[in-house]
Design an enzyme around this catalytic site. Structure first.
Site, PDB file in Angstrom:
ATOM      1  N   GLY A  35       0.847  -1.188   0.000  1.00  0.00           N
ATOM      2  CA  GLY A  35       0.000   0.000   0.000  1.00  0.00           C
ATOM      3  C   GLY A  35       0.880   1.234   0.000  1.00  0.00           C
ATOM      4  O   GLY A  35       2.040   1.183   0.429  1.00  0.00           O
ATOM      5  N   GLY A  36       0.338   2.336  -0.503  1.00  0.00           N
ATOM      6  CA  GLY A  36       1.137   3.554  -0.560  1.00  0.00           C
ATOM      7  C   GLY A  36       2.370   3.328  -1.407  1.00  0.00           C
ATOM      8  O   GLY A  36       2.289   2.851  -2.541  1.00  0.00           O
ATOM      9  N   ASP A  37       3.527   3.626  -0.842  1.00  0.00           N
ATOM     10  CA  ASP A  37       4.781   3.435  -1.583  1.00  0.00           C
ATOM     11  C   ASP A  37       5.641   2.352  -0.944  1.00  0.00           C
ATOM     12  O   ASP A  37       6.867   2.362  -1.079  1.00  0.00           O
ATOM     13  CB  ASP A  37       5.553   4.752  -1.659  1.00  0.00           C
ATOM     14  CG  ASP A  37       5.888   5.311  -0.277  1.00  0.00           C
ATOM     15  OD1 ASP A  37       5.432   4.724   0.722  1.00  0.00           O
ATOM     16  OD2 ASP A  37       6.591   6.327  -0.207  1.00  0.00           O
ATOM     17  N   GLU A  38       4.997   1.401  -0.262  1.00  0.00           N
ATOM     18  CA  GLU A  38       5.740   0.336   0.406  1.00  0.00           C
ATOM     19  C   GLU A  38       5.555  -0.997  -0.321  1.00  0.00           C
ATOM     20  O   GLU A  38       4.437  -1.403  -0.628  1.00  0.00           O
ATOM     21  CB  GLU A  38       5.295   0.193   1.866  1.00  0.00           C
ATOM     22  CG  GLU A  38       5.705   1.368   2.744  1.00  0.00           C
ATOM     23  CD  GLU A  38       5.448   1.091   4.224  1.00  0.00           C
ATOM     24  OE1 GLU A  38       4.940   0.006   4.547  1.00  0.00           O
ATOM     25  OE2 GLU A  38       5.777   1.967   5.045  1.00  0.00           O
ATOM     26  N   PHE A  39       6.686  -1.655  -0.549  1.00  0.00           N
ATOM     27  CA  PHE A  39       6.694  -2.976  -1.173  1.00  0.00           C
ATOM     28  C   PHE A  39       7.356  -3.971  -0.220  1.00  0.00           C
ATOM     29  O   PHE A  39       8.190  -3.590   0.601  1.00  0.00           O
ATOM     30  CB  PHE A  39       7.476  -2.944  -2.493  1.00  0.00           C
ATOM     31  CG  PHE A  39       6.819  -2.135  -3.579  1.00  0.00           C
ATOM     32  CD1 PHE A  39       6.082  -2.764  -4.583  1.00  0.00           C
ATOM     33  CD2 PHE A  39       6.941  -0.755  -3.614  1.00  0.00           C
ATOM     34  CE1 PHE A  39       5.477  -2.019  -5.585  1.00  0.00           C
ATOM     35  CE2 PHE A  39       6.339  -0.006  -4.612  1.00  0.00           C
ATOM     36  CZ  PHE A  39       5.605  -0.635  -5.601  1.00  0.00           C
TER      37      PHE A  39
END
Length: 224
Positions: free
Chosen positions: A35-39
Site C-alpha cells: 500500500g502507498g509506496d511500500e513494497f
C-alpha cells in the site's frame, strides 16, 4: 507527485518501481505492494544474510535511476529494511514488523540505504512510542515551560531582546530539552499545536514586559 502531477502519474511511477523491483529479484521470490509506496519482498533459500544485503543494494541502485513519466523526469530513492528468519522472527507478522522497524531506521539514517533489524532498534522504537504518548498529554497536563534567553548589546550592556526556548518539565526526568522531543513533534504533526502555544506564551510575556519596563524590545520564537 500525486499533488503536483496527478494521481495517474503517481500510479505510473508505482508501476515503474514494481517493474524495476521485479527485474532485481529471482523468479521464485515473492514481490508485493503493501500500500502507498511500500513494497515487500520474500527471498527464500538465501545462503547468508549478506545475500539479502546484496539484493537490497541492487534495489537501491535500480531505484536511483530517474524515471520518465508523462514527459517528466522524476528522481526516486528507496529505504530498505531487512529481517531474517528465524533469528529476527519465526512467523510472518513478526518478520514483517521487524523489517518495517529496520526500514524506518534506514529512513532515519538519511534514506538511500538498507538496514538489518537488530534488537536495539526494537528498544529505540519502544522508547520513541513511549515518548510520543507522553508528549501527547504534556500540553494538557501543563508540563511545558518557556524560558527566555536574553540578548544584550555588548557595547551599552542594554537588554535588546530575548529568544523563547521550549522545555518539557517531565514528571520523572526533570527539564527535557528539544533535542529529545522536537523530532517526534515534527514527525507526528504535534509541532503545529505546540508551536502555536509557544508563540502565544511569548506574545503574552513580551506584552507584559513592554508594559512594565519599555522601551519595547522583541522576543524571537523558533517556528517549525
Amino acid at each position: 507527485i500525486n499533488d503536483t502531477l496527478g494521481h495517474q502519474a503517481g500510479d505510473l511511477l508505482l508501476k515503474e518501481v514494481a517493474r524495476r523491483l521485479g527485474g532485481v529479484v529471482r523468479k521464485g521470490d515473492t514481490l508485493s505492494r503493501q500500500g502507498g509506496d511500500e513494497f515487500v519482498l520474500v527471498l527464500e533459500g538465501l545462503k547468508t544474510p549478506d545475500d539479502a544485503g546484496q539484493v537490497a543494494q541492487k534495489i537501491l541502485n535500480a531505484l536511483a535511476q530517474p524515471c520518465e513519466i508523462e514527459g517528466h523526469r522524476i528522481s526516486t530513492s528507496g529505504s530498505v529494511g531487512i529481517a531474517v528468519y528465524p533469528s529476527d522472527g519465526a512467523d510472518a507478522p513478526t518478520l514483517m514488523r521487524h523489517a518495517d522497524t529496520a526500514m524506518y531506521a534506514a529512513k532515519s539514517g538519511g534514506r538511500k540505504n538498507y538496514q538489518f533489524f537488530s534488537a536495539d532498534m526494537n528498544l529505540r522504537t519502544t522508547e520513541r512510542l513511549q515518548l510520543e504518548e507522553a508528549m501527547r498529554g504534556a500540553l494538557e497536563r501543563g508540563e511545558l515551560r518557556v524560558f527566555y534567553q536574553p540578548r544584550v548589546d555588548m557595547t551599552s550592556g542594554r537588554l535588546t531582546g530575548a529568544e523563547a526556548l521550549l522545555r518539557w518539565a517531565h514528571p520523572e526526568h526533570g527539564l527535557v530539552g528539544p533535542d529529545r522531543f522536537m523530532r517526534v513533534l515534527e514527525e507526528t504533526g504535534m509541532i503545529h499545536t505546540f508551536g502555536e502555544w509557544v508563540l502565544q506564551q511569548a506574545c503574552n510575556q513580551t506584552k507584559a514586559w513592554n508594559a512594565l519596563h519599555g522601551p519595547p524590545f522583541a522576543v524571537s520564537v523558533n517556528f517549525s
